[in-house]
Design an enzyme around this catalytic site. Structure first.
Site, short mmCIF file in Angstrom:
data_model
loop_
_atom_site.label_atom_id
_atom_site.label_comp_id
_atom_site.label_asym_id
_atom_site.label_seq_id
_atom_site.Cartn_x
_atom_site.Cartn_y
_atom_site.Cartn_z
N ASN A 1 1.61 18.22 17.30
CA ASN A 1 0.36 17.48 17.10
C ASN A 1 0.22 17.15 15.63
O ASN A 1 0.33 18.03 14.79
CB ASN A 1 -0.84 18.33 17.52
CG ASN A 1 -2.16 17.67 17.11
OD1 ASN A 1 -2.51 16.62 17.63
ND2 ASN A 1 -2.87 18.28 16.15
N GLU A 2 0.02 15.90 15.31
CA GLU A 2 -0.21 15.47 13.92
C GLU A 2 0.81 16.10 12.97
O GLU A 2 0.44 16.66 11.95
CB GLU A 2 -1.63 15.82 13.47
CG GLU A 2 -2.66 14.96 14.12
CD GLU A 2 -4.05 15.04 13.49
OE1 GLU A 2 -4.25 15.90 12.62
OE2 GLU A 2 -4.91 14.24 13.87
O1 AHR Z 1 -10.15 16.29 17.15
C1 AHR Z 1 -10.26 17.12 16.07
C2 AHR Z 1 -8.97 17.24 15.31
O2 AHR Z 1 -8.66 16.03 14.70
C3 AHR Z 1 -7.76 17.54 16.12
O3 AHR Z 1 -7.59 18.87 16.34
C4 AHR Z 1 -6.65 17.03 15.28
O4 AHR Z 1 -5.54 16.65 16.03
C5 AHR Z 1 -7.28 15.94 14.49
O5 AHR Z 1 -7.02 16.09 13.14
#
Ligand code: AHR
Length: 659
Positions: free
Chosen positions: A372-373
């Site tokens: 994720n990211e």
């Molecule tokens: O949605 C909140 C956060 O925003 C998530 O955990 C992350 O993936 C993004 O930075």
């Protein structure tokens, strides 16, 4: 022969005889199919979305596993915490012993999540694992209102006899005589024999689909009402964890709930201006429940797993936050095992676990996300062996990679968006998860974002996006209209944009860390934001194929001379309707003419979001201040061209369905 049809006009806001903005829709030219996964939801346990939110459990720290074992509890009399309980991964429990005098008391009070919400006439299932080692014991189990001005604090009380010296599960039902947001659960030891308690639980009987370990009905229903095509879970940053130890490990979230180990929620401490020391993950809402919920609401499940990198934001390329490349196998196995858990036969190792949990049939999972990211070489070199292993064993599973936390290269290029896309292409990811939390200006000026994308690479998954208004990051009307406008670009580019999920989904009004969000709630009530209604409008009017829509032969995305309009069109082969979506982001009313070429239209139905106060929002006290309104419009038919003339109010969004 010239055919003229005139229908009654009664749309929500006005009419003009002369239309200046002519939108040409070529109904002869069926474009790309719109994927069933196009509009979906993203769940992350942030803002008390799971425990204290969607998950029906009303007791906080039910297994006494929080590091401060009595957090959430008020203990009185003789209460001891022990750690040799019947559940290996949740070993703590309490022993209530007689306080030494008949007029003294021993017991516990649980505060719930910002209070225990109860509804008048509703039944609540209390359950507890208990034993009475020195002879039969008993408990008085109550729902109480400590702030009550009435003579008695207790709203209801039932007695539970503990009849065994060995651990057993006991249950009883409490029926609340009132609706109250701040009730508490109180347990008194009755009599002089000690009783040990473990996994003290209170659930509404009336959960979504009446499941015992179920979801809060109103919140789950709100998800179902969105008709989501894809369901991304469990995060977000909690996939990664603050460190590797606190990453989300799905294997800890399955099997009997009593034995699911607690995890610290990273949102407990992410912002010290919104600090919640009692924010943990009980994992009562775990991967089995996520898959089951996907099935219940008709969405394709999209689990996201750790790629072996702890949150890069919080660890800024610290070596010990990353799993060395030659130690990644357990993480890769987590992915392969998850696919078997979801799809494997009931006699396979992980399929058997699923079957024993009550779902022998496969969940038919088709997608998996890894990371994720994430950004940079750290990510690309780790993702590579995951892709190889998944492709080798499960060639039909589609793999979702990520292009990092921002939607374009930033000046110092920290997050390497373009590099991310290049890497995902090189690795042949099926979809790339893009995230953008951006301001009004960005949404107004990026309507053509996807028109120039490479059509040959991976597909786009807009996995997190929301309009963060400058200095006012809440769910105000203006932000929702700009999201609606921007989304016309998803639809127009449906050949490349295959999935979208706005973010985040849920927030408790007393416990949020991040906004805007789609659905807000307290202990007994909820409301849907305007952004939620935008999503619902799209999902329930998606259509099956894109139709070309232009103004002066150009796509309509607030380009020069387009007067703040954004628009897209689709055909619905199931109903034979043409569906046109138009957002007016200007501050003036705009006359529009929809020219539906090669079509003999008759009835025109409209669905409109239209509101004056740009900063207004729905709330617990005014949940339906701003909602879409249905209407009808006239149309004319001339030489097989149907013309719908309309006047779009300032800052509004309207969907037309032309039969
Ligand atoms: O949605 C909140 C956060 O925003 C998530 O955990 C992350 O993936 C993004 O930075």
């Amino acid at each position: 022969m010239k055919k003229l049809l005139t229908c009654i006009f009664c749309a929500v806001c006005g009419y003009a005889a002369t239309a200046q903005n002519v939108l040409d829709i070529n109904t002869r030219k069926l474009g790309a199919p719109i994927q069933s996964t196009m509009y979906g939801i993203f769940f992350e346990d942030i803002n008390y979305a799971a425990d204290g939110g969607l998950y029906g459990e009303l007791v906080k720290n039910r297994s006494f596993e929080f590091p401060q074992h009595l957090m959430g509890w008020q203990a009185f009399g003789c209460v001891d915490v022990c750690d040799d309980g019947p559940f290996e991964r949740c070993p703590h429990y309490v022993v209530l012993s007689a306080p030494g005098h008949q007029d003294r008391r021993t017991g516990l009070v649980n505060e719930g999540y910002f209070g225990i919400g109860v509804q008048q006439g509703e039944h609540y299932r209390f359950s507890v694992w208990a034993k009475a080692p020195k002879g039969d014991g008993a408990l008085r189990v109550q729902l109480i209102n400590e702030q009550s001005m009435d003579e008695r604090q207790e709203l209801v009380e039932e007695v539970l006899d503990i009849t065994s010296a060995d651990w057993r599960k006991y249950t009883l039902t409490l029926t609340s005589p009132v609706t109250l947001k701040h009730a508490k659960l109180r347990i008194f030891l009755k009599g002089s024999n000690a009783v040990a308690l473990e996994h003290v639980s209170l659930f509404p009987v009336n959960t979504f689909k009446n499941r015992e370990n179920g979801m809060r009905r109103d919140l789950a229903q709100a998800l179902a009402d969105l008709h989501p095509g894809i369901f991304r879970f469990p995060g977000g940053c909690i996939v990664e964890g603050t460190d590797l130890d606190t990453r989300y490990q799905w294997k800890n979230t399955i099997g009997p709930v009593e034995n699911r180990p607690l995890n610290q929620n990273r949102w407990e401490h992410t912002f010290d201006h919104r600090y919640y020391p009692d924010y943990y993950q009980s994992y009562g809402l775990g991967f089995f429940e996520f898959f089951q919920l996907s099935e219940d609401i008709g969405a394709e499940p999209l689990p996201i797993l750790s790629v072996g990198l702890a949150c890069q934001y919080q660890n800024w390329e610290k070596a010990d936050a990353h799993v060395p490349l030659d130690e990644l196998q357990p993480y890769i196995d987590d992915c392969l095992d998850l696919i078997e858990f979801a799809n494997g036969p009931a006699d396979s190792k992980w399929g058997k676990v699923r079957a024993e949990m009550g779902h022998p049939a496969p969940f038919n999972m088709k997608y998996i996300g890894v990371g994720n990211e994430q950004w940079g070489e750290f990510y690309y070199e780790r993702l590579k062996p995951f892709v190889a292993a998944i492709r080798a064993k499960y060639p039909n599973i589609k793999i979702v990679g990520t292009s990092g936390p921002v939607p374009e290269d930033v000046p110092d290029n920290t997050f390497r968006f373009e590099d991310g896309w290049k890497a995902m292409k090189a690795l042949k990811a099926d979809l790339v998860d893009e995230h953008y939390y951006r301001d009004e200006e960005w949404f107004l000026t990026h309507g053509l974002r996807y028109d120039g994308y490479d059509r040959k690479g991976p597909k786009v998954f807009a996995g997190e996006y929301a309009c963060h208004g400058k200095g006012k990051k809440w769910n105000h009307y203006e932000a929702a209209i700009l999201e609606a406008a921007f989304m016309t670009g998803f639809e127009r580019n449906a050949d490349i944009v295959h999935m979208t999920t706005p973010a985040p989904l849920f927030a408790h009004v007393d416990g949020w860390q991040w906004r805007p969000d789609q659905i807000w709630y307290d202990q007994t009530q909820m409301f849907r934001t305007v952004s939620y209604y935008v999503q619902q409008m799209y999902a329930t009017n998606a259509g099956t194929h894109v139709l070309p829509l232009t103004m002066d032969k150009r796509p309509v995305a607030n380009q020069e001379g387009q007067n703040g309009l954004f628009a897209s069109a689709a055909f619905d082969k199931n109903t034979g309707e043409v569906i046109v979506k138009v957002a007016n982001t200007s501050r003036t009313e705009q006359p529009v003419s929809l020219n539906l070429q090669a079509m003999t239209g008759s009835a025109v139905k409209t669905l409109t979001l239209c509101h004056d106060g740009m900063d207004d929002e729905n709330s617990i006290s005014r949940p339906e201040l701003i909602t879409p309104k249905e209407g009808n419009l006239s149309c004319t038919v001339d030489k097989r061209q149907t013309v719908v003339s309309d006047q779009l109010p300032p800052m509004s969004f309207r969907i037309y369905r032309v039969k």
